[in-house]
Design an enzyme around this catalytic site. Structure first.
Site, PDB file in Angstrom:
ATOM      1  N   ASP A  97      -1.852 -12.150   2.933  1.00 33.63           N
ATOM      2  CA  ASP A  97      -1.290 -11.063   3.733  1.00 33.63           C
ATOM      3  C   ASP A  97      -0.575 -10.089   2.807  1.00 33.63           C
ATOM      4  OD1 ASP A  97       1.268 -12.032   3.218  1.00 33.63           O
ATOM      5  OD2 ASP A  97       1.860 -12.125   5.329  1.00 33.63           O
ATOM      6  N   ASP A 259       2.229 -20.152  10.087  1.00 33.42           N
ATOM      7  CA  ASP A 259       2.826 -20.417   8.774  1.00 33.42           C
ATOM      8  C   ASP A 259       4.336 -20.457   8.923  1.00 33.42           C
ATOM      9  OD1 ASP A 259       4.049 -17.617   7.748  1.00 33.42           O
ATOM     10  OD2 ASP A 259       2.205 -17.243   8.863  1.00 33.42           O
TER      11      ASP A 259
END
Ligand SMILES: [Zn+2]
Length: 413
Positions: A97, A259
């Site tokens: 990301d 996450d």
């Protein structure tokens, strides 16, 4: 349900000697140090989440954790080899990301879609999340048309436009990773709106951002609104979620991965819940280094306490804890040494009764993780990176156990 652990170059040095606190002089950082998935069996997570901001850093921010040679090596070798993802007892996935939190204060994300696609593809990631811009507020009553929503609508539109461009580039260059679009919003309706748009672009994997400050019932309200528009084959990833007790509930709303850093960070960032056991947490036993404690150093400088005296108390605390662990002395003797040292480095917080609780229960002796098995009581001593990170790894191990127990299965591949 897949758990991804956000990488921040957190490793332990296997050459570290707990008695002398010295390292092998020939040790090379990162190369010789071990990741949690190399130490623990089974690996406590299904994959790593790697942020471009952590690897590259951003202008005016200290997010970057990589040296220039490390960054080059990551690109050259690819993530699989750099993170030694196949070294654990089960192979891991890697998700990328941009690290939107690091640039939340900017007008516009600092990375181009092209840069981000080439970062994911160049490093050989399995999944890549499109460039996004975080919306921090949660205001369920504010409509898109309201003046108050102006900045949030702007950020959401940036995120959607970049997701469209990301999808286009990924399709055009036939990338090897699976692209994820990001939904950012400030209310259940606005999150659902973005999901509709992302599905229209073509996404069937969607990361849900901006949830970190939200309460559980607010997250659930958003997931329910998303349910109304979610295609049956659309899978959700929750970014930065720490409420693990709710994971089975989240799973019922199409969440297939998430996450979290919290099991790791609580080891040394939390006041109390530092050491995980399956059904509770313990406070770690604080024995800071005389040299590493600012408050204590100030007291030594002002002449309130001598350095020799402080070091003697520090050494005694460590020695008594190890003797207690070996069953050579009674709990009270260990606790007294701990309290005597605490009184000079931290006069205010009295953790005596919490320490007693930790010592009485000896959780490090009951733990079956490879860290506790190897270094025992050192795991629960709050002191320096080598112990604190090992306790973080231990927490990840217990977290993995809790997660599997909650989900009632062993869902790994
Ligand atoms: Zn353990």
């Amino acid at each position: 349900m897949k758990f991804f652990f956000p990488d921040s170059q957190d490793q332990v040095d296997p050459t570290f000697d707990f008695q002398t606190e010295e390292r092998d002089p020939f040790r090379v950082r990162q190369r010789d140090d071990l990741y949690a998935h190399e130490v623990l069996k089974p690996p406590p997570f299904n994959g790593l989440l790697v942020s471009k901001a952590i690897v590259d850093g951003t202008a005016g921010s200290s997010t970057g954790k990589y040296t220039l040679p490390q960054r080059h090596r990551l690109y050259r070798q690819g993530a699989r080899e750099f993170f030694r993802l196949d070294n654990g007892s089960a192979p891991l996935k890697i998700m990328g990301d941009c690290g939107a939190f690091s640039y939340v204060g900017e007008e516009y994300p600092p990375y181009t879609v092209e840069e981000v696609v080439s970062f994911y593809e160049g490093c050989g990631f399995d999944y890549g999340i499109s460039v996004d811009h975080v919306i921090f507020q949660y205001e369920p009553k504010v409509l898109r048309t309201d003046e108050a929503a102006k900045e949030w609508v702007r950020r959401q539109q940036i995120t959607l436009d970049l997701a469209a461009e990301f999808w286009q580039r990924c399709s055009a260059s036939d990338v090897h990773f699976t692209p994820l679009g990001v939904t950012q919003g400030w209310s259940p309706e606005s999150y659902a709106y973005a999901v509709v748009e992302l599905q229209r672009i073509g996404y069937r994997r969607i990361a849900v951002g901006g949830m970190v400050p939200l309460k559980t019932k607010e997250i659930l309200a958003c997931l329910r609104a998303i349910d109304d528009v979610r295609a049956p084959d659309t899978q959700l990833h929750l970014l930065g979620i720490s409420r693990v007790d709710e994971i089975p509930t989240f799973a019922g709303h199409g969440v297939t991965s998430f996450d979290s850093t919290s099991p790791f960070r609580q080891a040394f960032k939390d006041d109390r819940d530092n050491y995980y056991a399956l059904d509770r947490t313990y406070v770690a036993l604080r024995v800071p280094q005389v040299d590493g404690n600012a408050k204590l150093k100030a007291r030594i400088r002002s002449g309130e306490i001598s350095q020799g005296q402080a070091m003697q108390l520090e050494r005694a605390a460590l020695a008594r804890l190890r003797e207690f662990d070996r069953g050579e002395i009674a709990l009270d003797a260990a606790l007294e040494a701990l309290d005597a040292y605490s009184a000079v480095w931290d006069g205010k917080a009295n953790r005596s009764s919490q320490y007693r609780d930790t010592l009485e229960n000896r959780p490090w002796q009951a733990c079956d993780c490879s860290i506790c098995k190897k270094v025992g009581i050192e795991t629960i001593i709050f002191r320096g990176a080598e112990r604190n990170k090992r306790r973080g790894f231990h927490n990840l191990h217990v977290f993995g156990q809790r997660l599997r127990r909650q989900l009632g299965d062993d869902d790994r591949d």
